[in-house]
Design a protein around this motif. Structure first.
Motif, PDB file in Angstrom:
ATOM      1  N   GLN A   1       0.898  -1.323  -0.084  1.00 15.22           N
ATOM      2  CA  GLN A   1      -0.008   0.079  -0.021  1.00 15.22           C
ATOM      3  C   GLN A   1       0.945   1.271  -0.055  1.00 15.22           C
ATOM      4  N   VAL A   2       0.545   2.399  -0.682  1.00 15.38           N
ATOM      5  CA  VAL A   2       1.171   3.511  -0.734  1.00 15.38           C
ATOM      6  C   VAL A   2       0.300   4.734  -0.261  1.00 15.38           C
ATOM      7  N   GLN A   3       0.879   5.544   0.453  1.00 19.87           N
ATOM      8  CA  GLN A   3       0.233   6.606   0.994  1.00 19.87           C
ATOM      9  C   GLN A   3       0.632   7.977   0.299  1.00 19.87           C
ATOM     10  N   LEU A   4      -0.278   8.841   0.086  1.00 25.20           N
ATOM     11  CA  LEU A   4       0.001  10.290  -0.500  1.00 25.20           C
ATOM     12  C   LEU A   4      -0.292  11.297   0.558  1.00 25.20           C
ATOM     13  N   VAL A   5       0.624  11.999   0.944  1.00 25.37           N
ATOM     14  CA  VAL A   5       0.329  13.232   1.977  1.00 25.37           C
ATOM     15  C   VAL A   5       0.520  14.466   1.405  1.00 25.37           C
ATOM     16  N   GLU A   6      -0.309  15.536   1.252  1.00 23.13           N
ATOM     17  CA  GLU A   6      -0.227  16.685   0.665  1.00 23.13           C
ATOM     18  C   GLU A   6       0.096  17.640   1.954  1.00 23.13           C
ATOM     19  N   SER A   7       0.686  18.811   1.538  1.00 21.28           N
ATOM     20  CA  SER A   7       0.875  19.618   2.626  1.00 21.28           C
ATOM     21  C   SER A   7       1.233  21.000   1.717  1.00 21.28           C
ATOM     22  N   GLY A   8       0.999  22.113   2.581  1.00 22.42           N
ATOM     23  CA  GLY A   8       1.482  23.425   1.891  1.00 22.42           C
ATOM     24  C   GLY A   8       0.134  24.420   1.399  1.00 22.42           C
ATOM     25  N   GLY A   9      -0.985  23.734   1.674  1.00 22.84           N
ATOM     26  CA  GLY A   9      -2.225  24.510   1.378  1.00 22.84           C
ATOM     27  C   GLY A   9      -2.459  25.776   2.606  1.00 22.84           C
ATOM     28  N   GLY A  10      -3.384  26.519   2.037  1.00 24.02           N
ATOM     29  CA  GLY A  10      -3.889  27.416   3.182  1.00 24.02           C
ATOM     30  C   GLY A  10      -4.613  28.799   2.432  1.00 24.02           C
ATOM     31  N   LEU A  11      -4.678  29.646   2.950  1.00 27.64           N
ATOM     32  CA  LEU A  11      -4.935  31.055   2.563  1.00 27.64           C
ATOM     33  C   LEU A  11      -3.898  32.024   2.197  1.00 27.64           C
ATOM     34  N   VAL A  12      -4.138  32.646   1.099  1.00 28.12           N
ATOM     35  CA  VAL A  12      -2.964  33.456   0.352  1.00 28.12           C
ATOM     36  C   VAL A  12      -3.761  34.490  -0.230  1.00 28.12           C
ATOM     37  N   GLN A  13      -3.286  35.780  -0.284  1.00 21.12           N
ATOM     38  CA  GLN A  13      -3.789  37.000  -0.998  1.00 21.12           C
ATOM     39  C   GLN A  13      -3.512  36.774  -2.666  1.00 21.12           C
ATOM     40  N   PRO A  14      -4.349  37.358  -3.391  1.00 20.74           N
ATOM     41  CA  PRO A  14      -4.217  37.390  -4.677  1.00 20.74           C
ATOM     42  C   PRO A  14      -3.028  37.991  -5.109  1.00 20.74           C
ATOM     43  N   GLY A  15      -2.481  37.261  -6.004  1.00 20.03           N
ATOM     44  CA  GLY A  15      -0.938  37.640  -6.411  1.00 20.03           C
ATOM     45  C   GLY A  15       0.083  36.874  -5.738  1.00 20.03           C
ATOM     46  N   GLY A  16      -0.140  36.248  -4.671  1.00 16.12           N
ATOM     47  CA  GLY A  16       0.829  35.616  -3.644  1.00 16.12           C
ATOM     48  C   GLY A  16       1.133  34.285  -4.200  1.00 16.12           C
TER      49      GLY A  16
ATOM     50  N   CYS B   1       3.809  16.907  -1.889  1.00 13.86           N
ATOM     51  CA  CYS B   1       3.056  15.469  -1.850  1.00 13.86           C
ATOM     52  C   CYS B   1       4.106  14.455  -1.758  1.00 13.86           C
ATOM     53  N   ALA B   2       4.071  13.816  -0.466  1.00 16.29           N
ATOM     54  CA  ALA B   2       4.922  12.779  -0.421  1.00 16.29           C
ATOM     55  C   ALA B   2       4.429  11.487  -0.192  1.00 16.29           C
ATOM     56  N   ALA B   3       4.966  10.510  -0.893  1.00 14.17           N
ATOM     57  CA  ALA B   3       4.541   9.171  -0.972  1.00 14.17           C
ATOM     58  C   ALA B   3       5.315   8.254  -0.055  1.00 14.17           C
ATOM     59  N   SER B   4       4.644   7.356   0.475  1.00 17.20           N
ATOM     60  CA  SER B   4       5.209   6.463   1.348  1.00 17.20           C
ATOM     61  C   SER B   4       4.640   5.093   1.489  1.00 17.20           C
ATOM     62  N   GLY B   5       5.395   4.120   2.024  1.00 11.88           N
ATOM     63  CA  GLY B   5       4.802   2.978   1.867  1.00 11.88           C
ATOM     64  C   GLY B   5       5.865   1.987   1.222  1.00 11.88           C
ATOM     65  N   ARG B   6       5.368   0.796   0.767  1.00  6.00           N
ATOM     66  CA  ARG B   6       5.952  -0.168  -0.012  1.00  6.00           C
ATOM     67  C   ARG B   6       5.983   0.292  -1.270  1.00  6.00           C
ATOM     68  N   ILE B   7       7.122   1.245  -1.745  1.00  8.85           N
ATOM     69  CA  ILE B   7       7.121   1.605  -3.106  1.00  8.85           C
ATOM     70  C   ILE B   7       8.295   1.104  -3.853  1.00  8.85           C
ATOM     71  N   PHE B   8       7.862   0.448  -5.038  1.00  7.11           N
ATOM     72  CA  PHE B   8       8.954  -0.088  -5.977  1.00  7.11           C
ATOM     73  C   PHE B   8       9.176   0.679  -7.266  1.00  7.11           C
TER      74      PHE B   8
END
Length: 115
Positions: free
Chosen positions: A1-16, A22-29
């Protein structure tokens, strides 16, 4: 099984800017294509940017010149650098990866572009 975990989202002003990870973990070949998708309520999920294992990229027309996708194969991580953000970029962004011959999705990270 592979897990994907996103990060870095949030609130930002226009123009920002924001940088999603996205980090993948688990049994990855192997990890082949990786992409970032977005989905608004009641609408289908759509591709924002993708990158192959060989580094070939493709972008939705509305993000060309503003977003850059990249990947670090040693870390099993994909990034999306988002510049010149607009209100219409507001959405939940999902990471998708083809790993070990199967397609996996992350749980999504919300982005709100607002003043």
């Amino acid at each position: 099984q592979v897990q994907l975990v996103e990060s870095g989202g949030g609130l930002v002003q226009p123009g920002g800017s924001l940088r999603l990870s996205c980090a993948a973990s688990g049994r990855i070949f192997s990890i082949n294509d990786i992409g970032w998708y977005r989905q608004a309520p009641g609408k289908p999920r759509e591709l924002v940017a993708g990158i192959t294992s060989g580094g070939i990229t493709n972008y939705a027309d509305y993000v060309k010149g503003r977003f850059t996708i990249s990947r670090d194969n040693a870390k099993n991580t994909v990034y999306l650098q988002m510049n010149s953000l607009k209100a219409e970029d507001t959405d939940v962004y999902y990471c998708n990866a083809v790993a070990n011959g199967m397609k996996y999705w992350g749980k999504g990270t919300p982005i709100t572009v607002s003043s």
